[in-house]
Design an enzyme around this catalytic site. Structure first.
Site, PDB file in Angstrom:
ATOM      1  N   ARG A  33      -2.494  -2.120  -3.483  1.00 15.94           N
ATOM      2  CA  ARG A  33      -3.716  -1.337  -3.252  1.00 15.94           C
ATOM      3  C   ARG A  33      -3.647  -0.102  -4.153  1.00 15.94           C
ATOM      4  O   ARG A  33      -2.710   0.680  -4.087  1.00 15.94           O
ATOM      5  CB  ARG A  33      -3.785  -0.892  -1.793  1.00 15.94           C
ATOM      6  N   GLY A  91     -13.986   4.156  14.032  1.00 15.15           N
ATOM      7  CA  GLY A  91     -15.144   3.257  14.143  1.00 15.15           C
ATOM      8  C   GLY A  91     -14.880   2.083  15.071  1.00 15.15           C
ATOM      9  O   GLY A  91     -15.760   1.645  15.818  1.00 15.15           O
ATOM     10  N   LYS A 144       3.045   0.603   3.254  1.00 13.26           N
ATOM     11  CA  LYS A 144       2.676  -0.433   4.227  1.00 13.26           C
ATOM     12  C   LYS A 144       2.729  -1.776   3.505  1.00 13.26           C
ATOM     13  O   LYS A 144       2.350  -1.853   2.328  1.00 13.26           O
ATOM     14  CB  LYS A 144       1.235  -0.219   4.731  1.00 13.26           C
ATOM     15  N   ASN A 171     -12.584   2.021  17.531  1.00 10.02           N
ATOM     16  CA  ASN A 171     -12.062   2.368  18.868  1.00 10.02           C
ATOM     17  C   ASN A 171     -12.844   3.404  19.646  1.00 10.02           C
ATOM     18  O   ASN A 171     -12.664   3.522  20.849  1.00 10.02           O
ATOM     19  CB  ASN A 171     -10.619   2.875  18.725  1.00 10.02           C
ATOM     20  N   ASP A 205      -6.582  14.489  14.538  1.00 20.01           N
ATOM     21  CA  ASP A 205      -6.610  13.185  15.192  1.00 20.01           C
ATOM     22  C   ASP A 205      -7.767  13.097  16.201  1.00 20.01           C
ATOM     23  O   ASP A 205      -7.861  13.894  17.127  1.00 20.01           O
ATOM     24  CB  ASP A 205      -5.271  12.991  15.916  1.00 20.01           C
ATOM     25  N   ARG A 243     -10.201  16.629   5.501  1.00 21.03           N
ATOM     26  CA  ARG A 243     -11.057  16.920   4.341  1.00 21.03           C
ATOM     27  C   ARG A 243     -12.407  17.453   4.809  1.00 21.03           C
ATOM     28  O   ARG A 243     -12.937  16.987   5.815  1.00 21.03           O
ATOM     29  CB  ARG A 243     -11.286  15.674   3.498  1.00 21.03           C
ATOM     30  N   HIS A 258     -12.520   3.187  -0.335  1.00 20.78           N
ATOM     31  CA  HIS A 258     -12.488   2.238   0.803  1.00 20.78           C
ATOM     32  C   HIS A 258     -13.222   0.941   0.447  1.00 20.78           C
ATOM     33  O   HIS A 258     -13.744   0.254   1.337  1.00 20.78           O
ATOM     34  CB  HIS A 258     -13.169   2.821   2.063  1.00 20.78           C
ATOM     35  N   LEU A 282     -14.723   4.616   9.496  1.00 25.67           N
ATOM     36  CA  LEU A 282     -14.391   5.920  10.084  1.00 25.67           C
ATOM     37  C   LEU A 282     -12.937   5.913  10.529  1.00 25.67           C
ATOM     38  O   LEU A 282     -12.569   5.227  11.484  1.00 25.67           O
ATOM     39  CB  LEU A 282     -15.308   6.220  11.281  1.00 25.67           C
ATOM     40  N   GLY A 283     -12.120   6.650   9.784  1.00 26.19           N
ATOM     41  CA  GLY A 283     -10.704   6.758  10.129  1.00 26.19           C
ATOM     42  C   GLY A 283     -10.258   8.163   9.772  1.00 26.19           C
ATOM     43  O   GLY A 283     -11.068   9.098   9.765  1.00 26.19           O
ATOM     44  N   ASN A 284      -9.002   8.306   9.452  1.00 26.09           N
ATOM     45  CA  ASN A 284      -8.533   9.606   9.000  1.00 26.09           C
ATOM     46  C   ASN A 284      -9.312  10.033   7.758  1.00 26.09           C
ATOM     47  O   ASN A 284      -9.756  11.163   7.630  1.00 26.09           O
ATOM     48  CB  ASN A 284      -7.045   9.481   8.689  1.00 26.09           C
ATOM     49  N   ASN A 329       0.881  -1.170   0.000  1.00 26.35           N
ATOM     50  CA  ASN A 329       0.000   0.000   0.000  1.00 26.35           C
ATOM     51  C   ASN A 329       0.923   1.226   0.000  1.00 26.35           C
ATOM     52  O   ASN A 329       1.436   1.629   1.044  1.00 26.35           O
ATOM     53  CB  ASN A 329      -0.883  -0.052   1.256  1.00 26.35           C
ATOM     54  N   GLU A 379      -8.215  -4.925   5.044  1.00 22.59           N
ATOM     55  CA  GLU A 379      -8.105  -4.646   3.612  1.00 22.59           C
ATOM     56  C   GLU A 379      -7.002  -5.486   2.966  1.00 22.59           C
ATOM     57  O   GLU A 379      -7.125  -5.896   1.812  1.00 22.59           O
ATOM     58  CB  GLU A 379      -7.815  -3.155   3.419  1.00 22.59           C
ATOM     59  N   ARG A 398      -8.452  11.110  18.613  1.00 29.01           N
ATOM     60  CA  ARG A 398      -8.121  10.943  20.043  1.00 29.01           C
ATOM     61  C   ARG A 398      -7.860  12.297  20.697  1.00 29.01           C
ATOM     62  O   ARG A 398      -8.337  12.581  21.790  1.00 29.01           O
ATOM     63  CB  ARG A 398      -6.884  10.054  20.209  1.00 29.01           C
TER      64      ARG A 398
HETATM   65  P1  AMP Z   1      -7.221   5.158  10.495  1.00 29.26           P
HETATM   66  O1  AMP Z   1      -7.100   6.193   9.408  1.00 29.26           O
HETATM   67  O2  AMP Z   1      -8.245   4.113  10.208  1.00 29.26           O
HETATM   68  O3  AMP Z   1      -5.894   4.579  10.902  1.00 29.26           O
HETATM   69  O4  AMP Z   1      -7.777   5.924  11.798  1.00 29.26           O
HETATM   70  C1  AMP Z   1      -7.073   6.974  12.375  1.00 29.26           C
HETATM   71  C2  AMP Z   1      -8.020   7.714  13.303  1.00 29.26           C
HETATM   72  O5  AMP Z   1      -8.485   6.822  14.322  1.00 29.26           O
HETATM   73  C3  AMP Z   1      -7.339   8.900  14.021  1.00 29.26           C
HETATM   74  O6  AMP Z   1      -8.183  10.029  13.968  1.00 29.26           O
HETATM   75  C4  AMP Z   1      -7.236   8.378  15.436  1.00 29.26           C
HETATM   76  O7  AMP Z   1      -7.270   9.426  16.388  1.00 29.26           O
HETATM   77  C5  AMP Z   1      -8.489   7.520  15.552  1.00 29.26           C
HETATM   78  N1  AMP Z   1      -8.416   6.651  16.717  1.00 29.26           N
HETATM   79  C6  AMP Z   1      -7.574   5.636  16.942  1.00 29.26           C
HETATM   80  N2  AMP Z   1      -7.779   5.119  18.189  1.00 29.26           N
HETATM   81  C7  AMP Z   1      -8.778   5.846  18.759  1.00 29.26           C
HETATM   82  C8  AMP Z   1      -9.463   5.816  20.005  1.00 29.26           C
HETATM   83  N3  AMP Z   1      -9.136   4.940  20.945  1.00 29.26           N
HETATM   84  N4  AMP Z   1     -10.445   6.715  20.222  1.00 29.26           N
HETATM   85  C9  AMP Z   1     -10.775   7.620  19.286  1.00 29.26           C
HETATM   86  N5  AMP Z   1     -10.181   7.699  18.070  1.00 29.26           N
HETATM   87  C10 AMP Z   1      -9.193   6.823  17.805  1.00 29.26           C
END
Ligand code: AMP
Length: 401
Positions: free
Chosen positions: A91, A333, A14, A335, A283, A241, A180, A209-211, A7, A385, A285
């Site tokens: 990917r 999503g 990765k 965490n 981020d 975004r 995705h 739900l991620g970055n 990737n 993935e 968190r």
């Molecule tokens: P990804 O792009 O799927 O790797 O997701 C990254 C996102 O996941 C970042 O915004 C992280 O802050 C969020 N994330 C990871 N762990 C947690 C957590 N325990 N609580 C809230 N957001 C999290």
């Protein structure tokens, strides 16, 4: 079959080396900060052995050379020689209109991939660099491209067509493509397996739900609508975004800030979303912890994020005339108890009721988090993935013989 998945992003690669017969990851890792000072390769073997190598890695070719070297390294590796890599699965973000499914890479395909750069100028060039670097070192090994867009190719035309002159679809291929795809595909299939109902009989809403974030309506195993569009900029509010906005804003902001087209593109992709809203971080968190300690704009960013997720989930229940399952995946999503709780609050009239205790599920473990009386089941399923890429790679190679 032993498949190396790659990737390749703009400054990172990765990888995973997967044995598809047992679905085990023999090793995996990440080269980070390519072309930037402080490049590192983090390599983890299935037995828990881990090594971090800091070196100067100036480009994707050097990064992939390092990955291949460590795979066969006597101390850290998992293979005796490179011929144990039976295939490489890449990917790829955007197939444009050129590819409707995963593809064995040959000269003609490579040329077409270059033509697809215009569809995703930020993502496709590093993907192609990864392919070139892999082919340079493993010229006799089959390389397969697996696209983020493939899972969405069977969307109905009324879901993928924008309200612009139809000739732009014909001339430039402008339509919703969605992204995705490997993640939505994986979690939808896994959810069906877990509940023991054929995928063809289910209506599932998958929330990655991620970055980068997107939501997909999966009906009978087919993506019938998805929140990302022609580019990954549409839909949910993301790390950097903007997601859905009034398109008129682009002209107003570009005019006031004197942005060129490229500057406007970079602005809406990199300076907006949670980062722009909170003025703090992209981020989740950090946003959550700042909101908890009273940071008002972090709280607003969190509220905006979850409200948008709620709107898409509700819309897709309408699109499919109901839903059986909602699945959360991706870093947020999987965490964030809080994001899941806020996004699904007050949806009892639509048949959604979370169980607060179950929603505190152990991180990144497959879990059912809805109340036993919830009409729609809600689950957390860690995405995979790379496994989809490895299995697709194997399928394409077997079909090509
Ligand atoms: P990804 O792009 O799927 O790797 O997701 C990254 C996102 O996941 C970042 O915004 C992280 O802050 C969020 N994330 C990871 N762990 C947690 C957590 N325990 N609580 C809230 N957001 C999290």
């Amino acid at each position: 079959m032993k498949v190396l998945t790659l990737n390749s992003g703009s400054s990172s690669v990765k990888y995973q080396f997967i044995d598809t017969s047992t679905r085990t990851v023999l090793c995996k890792g990440l080269v980070d900060r390519i072309g930037i000072s402080g490049t590192s390769l983090t390599h983890k073997r299935h037995d828990g052995h881990q090594v971090v190598i800091t070196d100067s890695i100036v480009d994707h070719q050097t990064a992939i050379n390092c990955i291949l070297d460590i795979l066969v390294d006597q101390k850290h590796g998992v293979a005796k020689n490179l011929s144990e890599i039976e295939a490489v699965g890449h990917r790829l973000v955007h197939a444009g209109a050129a590819f409707k499914q995963s593809v064995l890479i040959n000269e003609a395909v490579r040329n077409k991939l270059y033509e697809c750069i215009e569809f995703a100028p930020l993502h496709n060039p590093p993907n192609i660099k990864g392919i070139e670097a892999s082919l340079n070192r493993l010229s006799a090994t089959p390389n397969v491209g697996v696209f983020d867009t493939t899972f969405h190719v069977n969307m109905p035309d009324y879901a993928y067509t924008y309200g612009i002159p139809y000739s732009y679809y014909e001339k430039y291929g402008i339509r919703r493509y969605g992204f995705h795809g490997t993640s939505h595909y994986y979690v939808a299939n896994r959810a069906a397996e877990i509940v023991g109902t054929p995928l063809e009989e289910l209506k599932i809403i998958t929330c990655h739900l991620g970055n980068g974030s997107s939501i997909t309506a999966v009906q009978g195993g087919i993506s019938v609508d998805t929140s990302m569009g022609f580019t990954p900029l549409e839909g949910l509010v993301m790390g950097t975004r903007c997601g859905d906005i009034d398109p008129g804003l682009i002209f107003t902001i570009a005019d006031r800030e004197n942005f060129s087209v490229d500057q406007a593109n970079a602005f809406f992709n990199k300076q907006c979303g949670m980062k722009g809203l909170s003025g703090l971080s992209s981020d989740m968190r950090e946003i959550e912890s700042a909101a908890a300690s009273g940071h008002q704009r972090a709280q607003l960013a969190l509220d905006v994020f979850c409200y948008r997720v709620k709107k898409y989930i509700s819309a897709y229940i309408g699109v499919m005339n109901g839903a059986d399952l909602i699945v959360f995946t991706g870093g947020i999503g999987e965490n964030s108890t809080l994001v899941r709780e806020k996004s699904l609050s007050n949806l009892d009239n639509l048949g959604i009721r979370l169980d607060p205790e179950r929603n505190k599920c152990i991180r990144s473990v497959e879990s059912l988090i809805s109340h036993s009386e919830s009409k729609i089941k809600v689950m957390v399923i860690p995405t995979n993935e790379e496994l989809v890429i490895a299995l697709e790679t194997e399928r394409i190679i077997k079909n090509s013989h």
